[in-house]
Design a protein around this motif. Structure first.
Motif, PDB file in Angstrom:
ATOM      1  N   GLU A  75       0.870  -1.114  -0.046  1.00 26.98           N
ATOM      2  CA  GLU A  75       0.124   0.016   0.118  1.00 26.98           C
ATOM      3  C   GLU A  75       0.774   1.337  -0.167  1.00 26.98           C
ATOM      4  N   ILE A  76       2.059   1.271   0.804  1.00 28.01           N
ATOM      5  CA  ILE A  76       2.694   2.407   1.045  1.00 28.01           C
ATOM      6  C   ILE A  76       3.559   2.702  -0.478  1.00 28.01           C
ATOM      7  N   ARG A  77       3.952   1.622  -1.259  1.00 22.14           N
ATOM      8  CA  ARG A  77       4.606   1.692  -2.672  1.00 22.14           C
ATOM      9  C   ARG A  77       3.737   2.140  -3.477  1.00 22.14           C
ATOM     10  N   ASP A  78       2.350   1.829  -3.608  1.00 26.78           N
ATOM     11  CA  ASP A  78       1.447   2.169  -4.586  1.00 26.78           C
ATOM     12  C   ASP A  78       0.422   3.111  -4.191  1.00 26.78           C
ATOM     13  N   HIS A  79       0.995   3.906  -3.260  1.00 29.11           N
ATOM     14  CA  HIS A  79      -0.074   4.899  -2.618  1.00 29.11           C
ATOM     15  C   HIS A  79      -0.558   5.940  -3.727  1.00 29.11           C
ATOM     16  N   GLN A  80       0.403   6.463  -4.323  1.00 29.05           N
ATOM     17  CA  GLN A  80      -0.025   7.626  -5.516  1.00 29.05           C
ATOM     18  C   GLN A  80      -0.973   6.929  -6.360  1.00 29.05           C
ATOM     19  N   GLU A  81      -0.625   5.859  -6.916  1.00 33.95           N
ATOM     20  CA  GLU A  81      -1.429   5.072  -7.860  1.00 33.95           C
ATOM     21  C   GLU A  81      -2.751   4.837  -7.596  1.00 33.95           C
ATOM     22  N   ASP A  82      -2.910   4.182  -6.149  1.00 34.84           N
ATOM     23  CA  ASP A  82      -4.135   3.793  -5.604  1.00 34.84           C
ATOM     24  C   ASP A  82      -5.025   5.115  -5.540  1.00 34.84           C
ATOM     25  N   ARG A  83      -4.581   6.141  -5.020  1.00 37.65           N
ATOM     26  CA  ARG A  83      -5.112   7.283  -4.753  1.00 37.65           C
ATOM     27  C   ARG A  83      -5.401   7.960  -6.219  1.00 37.65           C
ATOM     28  N   ARG A  84      -4.861   7.835  -7.306  1.00 38.70           N
ATOM     29  CA  ARG A  84      -5.275   8.424  -8.499  1.00 38.70           C
ATOM     30  C   ARG A  84      -6.409   7.697  -9.070  1.00 38.70           C
ATOM     31  N   HIS A  85      -6.518   6.222  -8.859  1.00 45.75           N
ATOM     32  CA  HIS A  85      -7.435   5.490  -9.336  1.00 45.75           C
ATOM     33  C   HIS A  85      -8.568   5.227  -8.164  1.00 45.75           C
ATOM     34  N   GLY A  86      -8.518   5.997  -7.283  1.00 48.97           N
ATOM     35  CA  GLY A  86      -9.832   5.733  -6.331  1.00 48.97           C
ATOM     36  C   GLY A  86      -9.742   4.610  -5.814  1.00 48.97           C
ATOM     37  N   LEU A  87      -8.512   3.901  -5.446  1.00 47.83           N
ATOM     38  CA  LEU A  87      -8.779   2.777  -4.705  1.00 47.83           C
ATOM     39  C   LEU A  87      -8.622   3.012  -2.991  1.00 47.83           C
ATOM     40  N   GLY A  88      -9.418   2.927  -2.203  1.00 49.44           N
ATOM     41  CA  GLY A  88      -9.306   3.531  -0.704  1.00 49.44           C
ATOM     42  C   GLY A  88      -8.682   2.560   0.128  1.00 49.44           C
ATOM     43  N   THR A  89      -7.322   1.955  -0.133  1.00 49.72           N
ATOM     44  CA  THR A  89      -6.766   1.451   0.790  1.00 49.72           C
ATOM     45  C   THR A  89      -6.516   2.057   2.217  1.00 49.72           C
ATOM     46  N   LEU A  90      -6.157   1.150   3.235  1.00 45.98           N
ATOM     47  CA  LEU A  90      -6.084   2.047   4.350  1.00 45.98           C
ATOM     48  C   LEU A  90      -4.855   3.185   4.333  1.00 45.98           C
ATOM     49  N   THR A  91      -3.715   2.987   3.430  1.00 47.51           N
ATOM     50  CA  THR A  91      -2.847   4.170   3.307  1.00 47.51           C
ATOM     51  C   THR A  91      -3.365   5.343   2.785  1.00 47.51           C
ATOM     52  N   VAL A  92      -4.184   5.207   1.803  1.00 43.98           N
ATOM     53  CA  VAL A  92      -4.808   6.101   1.244  1.00 43.98           C
ATOM     54  C   VAL A  92      -5.850   6.896   1.840  1.00 43.98           C
ATOM     55  N   ARG A  93      -6.602   6.284   2.702  1.00 35.81           N
ATOM     56  CA  ARG A  93      -7.468   6.739   3.604  1.00 35.81           C
ATOM     57  C   ARG A  93      -6.897   7.665   4.871  1.00 35.81           C
ATOM     58  N   ILE A  94      -5.813   7.076   5.454  1.00 30.61           N
ATOM     59  CA  ILE A  94      -5.158   7.626   6.593  1.00 30.61           C
ATOM     60  C   ILE A  94      -4.101   8.545   6.163  1.00 30.61           C
ATOM     61  N   GLY A  95      -3.612   8.502   5.042  1.00 29.76           N
ATOM     62  CA  GLY A  95      -2.528   9.393   4.255  1.00 29.76           C
ATOM     63  C   GLY A  95      -0.999   8.470   4.432  1.00 29.76           C
ATOM     64  N   LEU A  96      -0.006   8.956   3.418  1.00 29.79           N
ATOM     65  CA  LEU A  96       0.855   8.143   3.750  1.00 29.79           C
ATOM     66  C   LEU A  96       1.796   8.410   4.856  1.00 29.79           C
ATOM     67  N   GLU A  97       1.915   9.774   5.361  1.00 32.42           N
ATOM     68  CA  GLU A  97       2.388   9.798   6.725  1.00 32.42           C
ATOM     69  C   GLU A  97       2.270   8.976   7.670  1.00 32.42           C
ATOM     70  N   ALA A  98       0.903   8.849   7.987  1.00 32.22           N
ATOM     71  CA  ALA A  98       0.176   7.993   8.707  1.00 32.22           C
ATOM     72  C   ALA A  98       0.505   6.441   8.510  1.00 32.22           C
ATOM     73  N   GLY A  99       0.646   6.047   7.313  1.00 29.01           N
ATOM     74  CA  GLY A  99       0.713   4.817   6.993  1.00 29.01           C
ATOM     75  C   GLY A  99       2.480   4.577   7.217  1.00 29.01           C
ATOM     76  N   ARG A 100       3.246   5.233   6.895  1.00 26.19           N
ATOM     77  CA  ARG A 100       4.744   5.255   7.367  1.00 26.19           C
ATOM     78  C   ARG A 100       4.736   4.926   8.856  1.00 26.19           C
ATOM     79  N   TYR A 101       4.180   5.828   9.721  1.00 25.90           N
ATOM     80  CA  TYR A 101       4.357   5.566  11.095  1.00 25.90           C
ATOM     81  C   TYR A 101       3.796   4.308  11.688  1.00 25.90           C
ATOM     82  N   LEU A 102       2.795   3.885  10.891  1.00 29.62           N
ATOM     83  CA  LEU A 102       1.967   2.417  11.317  1.00 29.62           C
ATOM     84  C   LEU A 102       2.908   1.324  10.866  1.00 29.62           C
TER      85      LEU A 102
END
Length: 297
Positions: A194-221
């Motif tokens: 999810e972290i690797r694909d964050h930008q692509e997932d957000r661009r295509h509207g795929l609401g993964t956890l990392t897209v929903r909480i943001g990349l920074e929060a995903g990195r902390y997680l």
């Protein structure tokens, strides 16, 4: 969007991911063997069924991309159109093969239910539904931001506990506690994707956890879960549930590289999933060695 070549069988089967099923089923069966339940042949059958489920999940994962692939096919011309048509055909064949693998694993599971009793059937059904609806509609819990959370339970806790139950062992709180480090690292592999694909997932509207909480929060997680796997292991050792913990130190060098890639904002994270998968494989082997040596000795 992935290129058409990304849907070939070699990539769809995702070989680095099989350490998850092998390790989780291996841990459950080894814990059962320690208690005097089952035998080695039964353990191998259970691990094989777990690998089949993992293969099925991998192969059906791209089926959700079909609407996008069909739109690409309509817009393409010439050689590109042929490539997208081939990609669609491959995704459909992989989905069929994945469903066959689900069916074979279900048959193995039903045979184990006849031996161990109907409570195991509940675990098997939950596991199969969890694996199928990871990327299948109408649930598709990956795009609902639940992938990291539910993989922790389905491919971690449930797979370890279910494997032990399939051997005839009772599910206890201590057994479930021992499954937590594996469950954290299993979810960590998905989070790395999810972290690797964050930008692509957000661009295509795929609401993964990392897209929903943001990349920074995903990195902390990611950092929290990685450190948590080691801290929980230390706690298990302190509580007497893990025979040895020092051997896990040998996996720390493999943890350093992906950790730095996540912390460094400018890092190239294209290889974060395989690096995390490699860490999981080594950690799992070292973790399992403690129980296997105790079993043999």
């Amino acid at each position: 969007m992935k290129p058409a070549g990304a849907y070939r069988f070699r990539r769809a089967i995702r070989p680095f991911s099989y350490t998850v099923a092998m390790a989780a089923c291996g841990l459950g069966t080894v814990l059962a063997l320690q208690q005097g339940y089952g035998n080695v042949w039964l353990a191998l059958l259970i691990i094989g069924a777990g690998v089949l489920i993992q293969a099925a999940v991998n192969l059906i994962n791209d089926h959700a991309d079909l609407p996008v692939l069909e739109s690409r096919l309509q817009a393409a011309e010439g050689e590109a159109r042929q490539e997208w048509a081939q990609a669609i055909d491959q995704v459909q064949r992989h989905h069929l093969l994945g469903m066959i693998f689900f069916g074979v694993s279900l048959l193995i599971g039903l045979g184990l239910v006849l031996i161990q009793g109907w409570p195991l059937l509940v675990i098997i059904i939950l596991g199969l539904l969890g694996g199928y609806f990871y990327s299948a509609e109408p649930v598709h819990y990956k795009r609902r931001g639940l992938g990291v959370v539910l993989v922790f339970w389905f491919m971690g806790v449930l797979l370890v506990g279910g494997s032990a139950m399939a051997m005839g062992a009772p599910i206890t709180l201590s057994l479930l506690a021992v499954s937590i480090p594996f469950s954290l690292l299993t979810s960590l592999v998905l989070l790395a994707n999810e972290i690797r694909d964050h930008q692509e997932d957000r661009r295509h509207g795929l609401g993964t956890l990392t897209v929903r909480i943001g990349l920074e929060a995903g990195r902390y997680l990611y950092v929290t879960m990685l450190v948590g796997a080691y801290l929980v292991s230390l706690g298990l050792w302190w509580a007497g549930l893990l025979p040895w913990v020092w051997q896990l130190l040998f996996s720390l060098p493999l943890a350093f590289v992906p950790l730095m890639k996540v912390i460094n904002l400018q890092a190239d994270r294209s290889d974060l999933p395989p690096l995390t998968g490699k860490l999981f494989a080594v950690f799992a082997l070292l973790f399992l060695c403690a129980f296997m040596l105790e079993l043999v000795l």
